[in-house]
Scaffold this motif. Structure first.
Motif, short mmCIF file in Angstrom:
data_model
loop_
_atom_site.label_atom_id
_atom_site.label_comp_id
_atom_site.label_asym_id
_atom_site.label_seq_id
_atom_site.Cartn_x
_atom_site.Cartn_y
_atom_site.Cartn_z
N PRO A 739 0.79 -1.24 0.00
CA PRO A 739 0.00 0.00 0.00
C PRO A 739 0.82 1.29 0.00
O PRO A 739 0.44 2.26 -0.64
CB PRO A 739 -0.83 -0.13 1.28
N ILE A 740 1.97 1.34 0.70
CA ILE A 740 2.74 2.58 0.76
C ILE A 740 4.15 2.38 0.20
O ILE A 740 5.09 3.07 0.60
CB ILE A 740 2.81 3.13 2.20
N GLY A 741 4.32 1.43 -0.72
CA GLY A 741 5.65 1.24 -1.27
C GLY A 741 5.76 -0.03 -2.09
O GLY A 741 4.81 -0.46 -2.74
N ARG A 742 6.92 -0.66 -2.00
CA ARG A 742 7.17 -1.87 -2.78
C ARG A 742 8.08 -2.80 -1.97
O ARG A 742 9.06 -2.37 -1.37
CB ARG A 742 7.84 -1.54 -4.11
N MET A 743 7.72 -4.09 -1.98
CA MET A 743 8.50 -5.12 -1.30
C MET A 743 9.33 -5.87 -2.33
O MET A 743 8.86 -6.20 -3.41
CB MET A 743 7.56 -6.10 -0.59
N GLY A 744 10.61 -6.13 -1.98
CA GLY A 744 11.50 -6.83 -2.88
C GLY A 744 11.23 -8.32 -2.93
O GLY A 744 10.35 -8.84 -2.23
N SER A 745 11.97 -9.02 -3.75
CA SER A 745 11.78 -10.46 -3.92
C SER A 745 12.26 -11.22 -2.69
O SER A 745 13.04 -10.69 -1.87
CB SER A 745 12.52 -10.95 -5.16
N MET A 746 11.81 -12.47 -2.55
CA MET A 746 12.19 -13.30 -1.42
C MET A 746 12.45 -14.71 -1.92
O MET A 746 11.67 -15.26 -2.71
CB MET A 746 11.10 -13.30 -0.35
N THR A 747 13.54 -15.32 -1.45
CA THR A 747 13.94 -16.66 -1.89
C THR A 747 14.32 -17.50 -0.68
O THR A 747 14.92 -16.99 0.27
CB THR A 747 15.13 -16.58 -2.86
N HIS A 748 13.97 -18.77 -0.74
CA HIS A 748 14.41 -19.72 0.29
C HIS A 748 14.66 -21.07 -0.37
O HIS A 748 13.89 -21.49 -1.24
CB HIS A 748 13.35 -19.88 1.38
N SER A 749 15.72 -21.73 0.02
CA SER A 749 16.03 -23.04 -0.55
C SER A 749 16.72 -23.91 0.49
O SER A 749 17.30 -23.41 1.46
CB SER A 749 16.91 -22.91 -1.79
N SER A 750 16.69 -25.21 0.27
CA SER A 750 17.38 -26.17 1.15
C SER A 750 17.54 -27.48 0.40
O SER A 750 16.82 -27.77 -0.56
CB SER A 750 16.60 -26.39 2.45
N LEU A 751 18.50 -28.29 0.84
CA LEU A 751 18.71 -29.61 0.27
C LEU A 751 19.10 -30.58 1.39
O LEU A 751 19.58 -30.16 2.45
CB LEU A 751 19.77 -29.59 -0.83
#
Length: 835
Positions: A739-751
């Motif tokens: 609503p008042i801006g922009r959120m960046g990308s998010m990544t999660h990984s595991s093996l």
């Protein structure tokens, strides 16, 4: 009305076309004089029970198809219920095969059976008990046994198998939730479903009110090794609590169904200093079942970040540059134990107890350079510690009747949770800036108590094999107290003194009384489920510091409606509607000001109203030959949405509070593809694309904005050989508007790499979290006279080693009790999909 008729007609046409095409491909070239099996009378019935040949346990969700012997056309079918039973009616007159299959097991074919009311033939066949053997796959001369699917979806819920997921071994419940399709966990361990944090989290089918009301803290302390399944319901019916705008997440703990003494012990350690010790022990005979589910955890977490904020005033600009580093962690205990007594084959009573206890510390240091007017260099230090201790008791009674589908379930529950903590912070000027920087040393304390008393009863009355009526009631009484303490440091006395401007004592009482009725039934391949829930809510909050009282009683109806059509072997269609609610919590209502630090203040809104959501879903699915495809669309319309709102004052101090915005509409598409690639790999890929539309005067006179986002996740399972398994998981969410801006990308990984010894009684697992070091996020926010951008990163690249040992006999005792581990989360009879 015309649109609804057109919609139904299109669905029927699509399904009819699929059936006709399937049949047509096999019947080309046949004699025109041959009778069309789809046009003959439907008089046949077949029923039975499907079990695992090795253990004798029922197999739910197994696919049962009725196939015409001559044309190889699928005439009708369905799946088994939770008890492995199936009952298929309206089978066309003729000679048909019965085919039973389930992922990981060999397909069984029976027949042909002649369904005819003449001579020696019959119209009804009892196949009694059908035993399926696990599939043995030939892989370069190596045999690999089939296993229970990692993911199952039916018309009512999705079931994620944590027990067979080596990626979560040695981790917490939070780590397990990261793997579940549709569920997101952000870097701060906040849980959301389809992008909404308004989700109702339950433990074994009951609301999770442990950890002093802090669900996140409870899940951080719970070992994933103690979890059997995670169930997700995005559009539950009227029989379920409507709390949670996005739906329900039910965490099902392990419970053994084997005779004698059985159990397992798990221990693990990671490269950051974290450790875990958990165990599940069960003893059972024909009359008594007793169990202990125990877990100790010690977690360590490090983070870094930076922030830039600029405020524009008429005569100057104020710029704040910050770099921070933090370290947190602590130990915790989770215990659930109980004893169940089987009065006879139809009645049982159970007494269970739960205990949660732990502490968590957090140290954070922020280096700051502030300019305008003048220039200041300093760093702010924050040291915090929180503790909690909880206990709860549940007394349950279950009764079944001569008809196994007729049953009564009930329980009484009491829980009490305490939490307290303190946070101290101070500002230290760098050399040369002592005259322009104040120390601002202060301390905040908090004490809370959360008590809950609940009574619940559910009754299911079947009219026949295909229709049933469900009724029930639920009363919940909650009492919560929150006391906020504030202190300032007196340089003269060299001690902390009370700050009455920020001390407050807040009490919050909520009583919810509900009753529901729900009807469900099937007619051939059509299914319907309609329900209505009525709730009376009494809300009373009191700010004892000022002797102010706020009341907000309300009454609401919550209707639900769902339809299903088709079979998973051809095309299955599910459509549903449900109304849901999110009620404000005490911290959102408390109007007193709480100081987080010298520049950040938080307060609640006692006039905050509950938010309501109308939720619609439409899903298409197909399961055939080990491949599952699913495509669904959802639409949510939320009114009076509760939103956290931040205001930055002219002096640079920010105030965070809660308010109701007028309107939010969310629509999205979900998809999944699950199956095998050759004989060694099992793949699961899922994702969603969504749009959020917010209409509000909160962010301006005419704020009408639509934000688009998407989420993707994939899981790969590679059976290298019968005793070695490799798994890889990745989640990715691209940047999106807020609503008042922009959120960046998010990544999660595991093996993970898992090695099995001693006929799978001893397992060794090596898990690598964030192998590519991609975890973290950033955001931008702005207002009329300010702009801010921040980023945070976690030292989440971790190596964890887990050792598990299983012991005990394997004689199945499930025939003595069919009690579901997740009370209140049973599957509706009918078709589903197996992934």
């Amino acid at each position: 009305m015309n649109n609804r008729k057109l919609f139904v007609a299109v669905l029927i046409a699509i399904s009819s076309l699929a059936i006709a095409q399937r049949g047509g491909n096999h019947s080309r070239g046949m004699s025109q004089r041959q009778m069309d099996p789809n046009k003959v009378p439907k008089i046949g019935v077949v029923y039975g029970t499907v079990v695992d040949s090795a253990s004798g346990t029922p197999i739910p969700y197994a696919s049962v198809a009725i196939i015409n012997q001559r044309s190889s056309t699928i005439m009708t079918g369905g799946i088994t219920n939770d008890e492995g039973k199936f009952h298929i009616k309206e089978i066309p007159l003729g000679r048909h095969m019965v085919v039973v299959e389930y992922i990981g097991f060999k397909k069984q074919e029976f027949g042909p059976y002649t369904f005819a009311p003449i001579g020696k033939f019959k119209t009804e066949y009892d196949l009694e008990t059908i035993s399926l053997s696990q599939t043995t796959l030939q892989m370069a001369g190596v045999e690999v046994e089939g296993e229970r699917p990692l993911f199952v979806q039916n018309a009512e819920k999705r079931i994620f198998n944590v027990e067979k997921n080596s990626l979560t071994s040695g981790g917490s419940a939070i780590d397990a939730l990261r793997q579940v399709p549709g569920v997101e966990v952000d870097p701060d361990d906040n849980i959301s479903l389809r992008g909404s944090t308004r989700v109702n989290i339950m433990i074994d089918g009951k609301p999770s009110i442990m950890a002093g009301g802090d669900v996140k803290m409870l899940l951080q302390s719970m070992s994933a090794n103690n979890i059997a399944d995670i169930e997700v319901m995005t559009n539950p019916g009227a029989k379920y609590d409507p709390e949670g705008m996005a739906g329900i997440i039910n965490i099902v703990l392990k419970e053994n169904k084997f005779a004698g003494l059985n159990g397992n012990v798990n221990t693990s350690g990671d490269s950051q200093g974290g450790s875990n010790l958990s165990s599940q022990v069960n003893w059972r005979n024909t009359a008594v079942n007793t169990y202990v589910n125990l877990g100790f955890r010690n977690g360590v977490r490090n983070s870094t970040g930076d922030s830039f904020r600029k405020m524009t005033f008429p005569t100057f600009e104020n710029v704040l540059n910050e770099n921070n580093s933090g370290k947190g962690g602590g130990g915790s205990l989770f215990l659930k134990t109980g004893v169940e007594y089987f009065i006879d084959e139809k009645q049982s009573v159970q007494l269970s107890a739960s205990v949660s206890d732990g502490n968590r510390g957090n140290d954070n240091k922020v280096n700051t350079v502030e300019t305008g007017p003048g220039e200041k260099h300093y760093y702010r230090t924050t040291e915090g510690d929180s503790k909690w201790g909880d206990y709860g008791f549940t007394l349950s009674y279950d009764k079944k009747y001569d008809n196994p589908k007729q049953k009564l379930t009930s329980y009484i529950r009491f829980a009490d949770g305490l939490s307290d903590g303190e946070t101290e912070y101070w500002t230290t000027p760098e050399s040369g800036y002592e005259d322009v920087v104040r120390t601002n040393r202060a301390m905040n304390g908090r004490e809370g108590e959360n008590k809950t008393f609940e009574v619940k009863a559910d009754y299911i009355h079947p009219f026949d094999e295909d229709t049933k009526l469900e009724v029930g009631f639920n009363s919940t009484i909650r009492t919560r107290g929150d006391e906020q303490l504030a202190f300032l440091y007196d340089e003269t006395a060299k001690s902390f003194i009370a700050d009455p401007d920020y001390n407050n004592d807040f009490a919050y009482d909520e009583d919810v009384h509900a009753a529901y009725v729900q009807y469900g039934g099937f007619l051939g391949m059509f299914g319907v489920n309609a329900g209505l829930r009525y709730e009376m809510v009494e809300m009373l909050s009191q700010l004892k510091s000022t002797n102010e009282t706020f009341k907000n009683p309300y009454k609401s109806f919550y209707p639900s409606l769902s339809f299903s059509f088709g079979m998973p072997q051809i095309l299955q269609v599910n459509a549903s509607y449900a109304k849901r609610v999110r009620r404000p919590r005490s911290r959102m209502l408390n109007p007193f000001t709480t100081r987080e630090d010298a520049r950040n203040i938080r307060k609640g809104n006692p006039f905050l109203k509950p938010e309501y959501t109308d939720s619609y879903e439409l899903n298409f699915g197909r399961y055939t030959r080990g491949l599952s495809l699913s495509l669904g669309a959802y639409y949510r319309h939320t009114t009076d949405k509760m939103q956290r709102h931040k205001i930055v004052q002219d002096d640079g101090i920010s105030i965070a509070t809660f308010t109701n915005i007028e309107d939010q509409k969310t629509q999205g598409i979900e998809y999944s593809v699950v199956g095998s690639l050759g004989r060694k790999l099992r793949l699961m890929f899922s994702g969603s694309i969504y749009k959020d539309e917010i209409n509000s005067a909160l962010y301006g006179e005419d704020y009408d904005k639509t934000a688009t986002g998407q989420r993707m996740r994939g899981t790969v399972m590679w059976n290298i050989n019968p005793t070695t398994e490799f798994m890889f998981f990745m989640f990715y969410m691209p940047g999106r508007d807020i609503p008042i801006g922009r959120m960046g990308s998010m990544t999660h990984s595991s093996l993970s790499l898992k090695k099995k010894f001693m006929d799978e009684r001893l397992n060794l697992t090596v898990n690598v979290g964030d192998p590519f070091k991609l975890s973290g996020f950033n955001f931008e926010a702005w207002g009329d006279n300010w702009y801010q951008e921040s980023s945070r990163y976690w030292n989440s690249q971790t190596v964890r080693i887990t050792l598990e040992y299983r012991f005990g006999k394997m004689e199945d005792m499930s025939r003595y009790s069919r009690r579901s581990r997740g009370e209140g989360m049973q599957m509706e009879d009918g078709a589903g999909e197996i992934f």
